[in-house]
Write an enzyme that holds these catalytic residues in place. Sequence first.
Site, PDB file in Angstrom:
ATOM      1  N   ILE A  18       0.829  -1.211   0.000  1.00  0.00           N
ATOM      2  CA  ILE A  18       0.000   0.000   0.000  1.00  0.00           C
ATOM      3  C   ILE A  18       0.864   1.262   0.000  1.00  0.00           C
ATOM      4  CG2 ILE A  18      -2.079  -1.023   0.972  1.00  0.00           C
ATOM      5  CD1 ILE A  18       0.188   0.884   3.253  1.00  0.00           C
ATOM      6  N   ALA A  19       2.168   1.126   0.223  1.00  0.00           N
ATOM      7  CA  ALA A  19       3.100   2.252   0.151  1.00  0.00           C
ATOM      8  C   ALA A  19       4.500   1.699  -0.093  1.00  0.00           C
ATOM      9  CB  ALA A  19       3.071   3.080   1.428  1.00  0.00           C
ATOM     10  N   ALA A  20       5.299   2.449  -0.849  1.00  0.00           N
ATOM     11  CA  ALA A  20       6.686   2.052  -1.101  1.00  0.00           C
ATOM     12  C   ALA A  20       7.567   3.273  -0.903  1.00  0.00           C
ATOM     13  CB  ALA A  20       6.841   1.504  -2.514  1.00  0.00           C
ATOM     14  N   ALA A  21       8.540   3.162   0.002  1.00  0.00           N
ATOM     15  CA  ALA A  21       9.418   4.290   0.335  1.00  0.00           C
ATOM     16  C   ALA A  21      10.850   3.966  -0.081  1.00  0.00           C
ATOM     17  CB  ALA A  21       9.325   4.605   1.823  1.00  0.00           C
ATOM     18  N   SER A  22      11.796   4.781   0.385  1.00  0.00           N
ATOM     19  CA  SER A  22      13.182   4.662  -0.070  1.00  0.00           C
ATOM     20  C   SER A  22      13.849   3.372   0.392  1.00  0.00           C
ATOM     21  CB  SER A  22      13.997   5.865   0.414  1.00  0.00           C
ATOM     22  OG  SER A  22      13.912   5.980   1.819  1.00  0.00           O
ATOM     23  N   VAL A  28       5.430  -1.254   2.367  1.00  0.00           N
ATOM     24  CA  VAL A  28       4.531  -1.578   3.475  1.00  0.00           C
ATOM     25  C   VAL A  28       3.299  -2.296   2.946  1.00  0.00           C
ATOM     26  CG1 VAL A  28       3.162  -0.642   5.370  1.00  0.00           C
ATOM     27  CG2 VAL A  28       5.340   0.428   4.771  1.00  0.00           C
ATOM     28  N   LYS A  81       6.273  -3.851   7.295  1.00  0.00           N
ATOM     29  CA  LYS A  81       7.281  -3.184   6.466  1.00  0.00           C
ATOM     30  C   LYS A  81       8.392  -4.174   6.129  1.00  0.00           C
ATOM     31  CE  LYS A  81       9.765   0.419   8.023  1.00  0.00           C
ATOM     32  NZ  LYS A  81      10.147   1.835   8.269  1.00  0.00           N
ATOM     33  N   ASP A 103      13.517  12.718  10.718  1.00  0.00           N
ATOM     34  CA  ASP A 103      12.943  12.649   9.374  1.00  0.00           C
ATOM     35  C   ASP A 103      11.421  12.840   9.414  1.00  0.00           C
ATOM     36  OD1 ASP A 103      12.977  12.326   6.637  1.00  0.00           O
ATOM     37  OD2 ASP A 103      12.900  10.135   6.701  1.00  0.00           O
TER      38      ASP A 103
END
Length: 662
Positions: free
Chosen positions: A190-194, A198, A212, A346
């Site tokens: 549902i989300a992709a970060a650096s 997730v 995650k 952050d």
Amino acid sequence: MIVKTLPPSSRPIQEDSSNGTTSRGELDVIDIVPEDGTSSLVVRSPRLLAAQQLRTTAQPETLYDPVGIAAHYQKRKAQVLRRIFAVLGPTLSFVFGLWSDSKRGIVVKNDRRRATQLRVLLTKLGPAYIKIGQALSTRPDLVPPVYLEELTKLQDQLPPFPNEIAYQFIKEELGAPPEEVYAELSAQPIAAASLGQVYKGKLKTGEEVAVKVQRPDLREGITIDLYILRNLAAWVQKKVKRVRSDLVGILDELGDRIFEEMDYIHEGENAERFFELYGHIKDVYVPKIYWEYTNRRVLTMEWINGTKLTQTEEISAQGIDARYLIEVGVQCSLRQLLEHGFFHADPHPGNLLATTDGKLAYLDFGMMSEIKPPQRYGLIEAIVHVVNRDFEGLAKDYVKLDFLSPETDLTPIIPAFARVFADAQGASVAELNIKSITDELSALMYEYPFRVPPYYALIIRSLVTLEGIAIYIDPNFKVLSEAYPYVSKRLLTDQAPQLRASLQDLLFKDGRFRWNRLENLLKNARNSQDYDFNLVLNQGIEFLASERGAFIRDKLVDESVNGLDALGKNVLHNFTYLLRERVGLTAVNETPAATVEQQQTLEHIKRILGILRETRGFDPIELAPKIAQLLVNSDVQRLGQQIANRFTQKAVARLVRQLLAS
């Protein structure tokens, strides 16, 4: 050092911020008493202790080792060169494209095509460059709106990696395939970060969770970039004499934080510690970590239903005030930076959510950092010296904060500080923003022999990022204005010798008490969330009665006597005026009233009493028994005797003068 474990009956109970009930198990409290006699509580939850035991099994490569990394890549020069060209090639191509567009009359800052190219470029260059883009995505005062919109996608809308790899990591880290560990797991992230992506899941016990999973080959990609940047920093530091900052130290600090961020066990520890320190703050929420489903590359935490702070329309539609949540974030950040020293480095919009019940939820505790107590007190002292326009004191603060070496000649730097804050001379410093001050100080640091200590870079990153979100929500938001009530509260309540000295500097100038400063302090402090009148009263009396409070005590006694004297003069003046004008006793001489200066002091005292009456915790009914207790307090009696003796001496001296004059 003496270590005492408090009995269960004396242990504080941590309450869940959503429903007021206790949560996350009983907290173990250890009272640590250093050799200087001061005491501080260190709280450790059973979950955090379990995490620390798990942490001891972490592999050595989870730690950032610049020497080991250098030894590794010195044998692989061809690989390093390929990476340098891989970065330089597309970067120079993009820059040339911007230059070409500008020559053809294209307004680059409004060109969505170029904004998309920049986002794609940073994504391809890898995690280190994605983080640069994330930092820029929070600065509407620096980045054009079209670019801002694209860079915002770097927070949680990066390309995902295949599910098969993620499922394999879950199996390797948790010892079983996902279908055996979780009751449900979303088909796609549902989300992709650096650093990871997730999934939304559900445990066999029914709790909704966020799972995650770390990106593959992450460590290799980041270490080679850090190696290249570290060598570049060392070359610049050696060849460019104007650069006096420890660039290598700053890169190593960043490397430490990024390697910690790649270790999800460490992130879980950070989340637990953050909860213990700040979870009690009103409307701050910290999600729970499920340690039995967490390891180095997989983290399972409580699922948070919420909206990004920058999605103001969606937040408003839910009846939530986004500006209020930013105020909550500022207050929490102040406690992170100036009280406990453990701070979120952050805080971009993807890591700050407005929950459905109107709380501010913090996410992603991978990049955290710490400030030591001398640095925390030094920052508060610097704020006081800016407010006081004491630029000599400010220059000395920069020595204590390690920006200047002790042997630096401060003579030319003091007027330079005065020029930096010239805009604040006619207005409150709180009206400035952090970005403007940082820019001015950056120019100053380039001109004079300043060096930037490694810890400072992450503090500025945290503050500037938070301010960027605040400006996005409300362009007129002033972080320093929101911060000053907290600083005022700390000055009035903190027992640390450094801050007591700062309070003295603030209240006295050339030996004269400045009532207007006390009035402003009390007015600002009462707006702080955890400011309490009774606490200030008790701590104030304790301090004034101590040896450390002798100077302020003596001056306050003098000011109190002057106030009583002025009040007596006004009463006598009014009485003699009444006898002469109303009764007709012209033989009675009309005595002079209080001087203009004395009258101003009385007005300040009246306003201060009014501020105290409006302060949280001021209740005449509850105050009466406390005053009765204070009256029998030996310290209070001693203060009262000093005031009575001085007042009596002054009255007798005036009477003698009048008799001699007659």
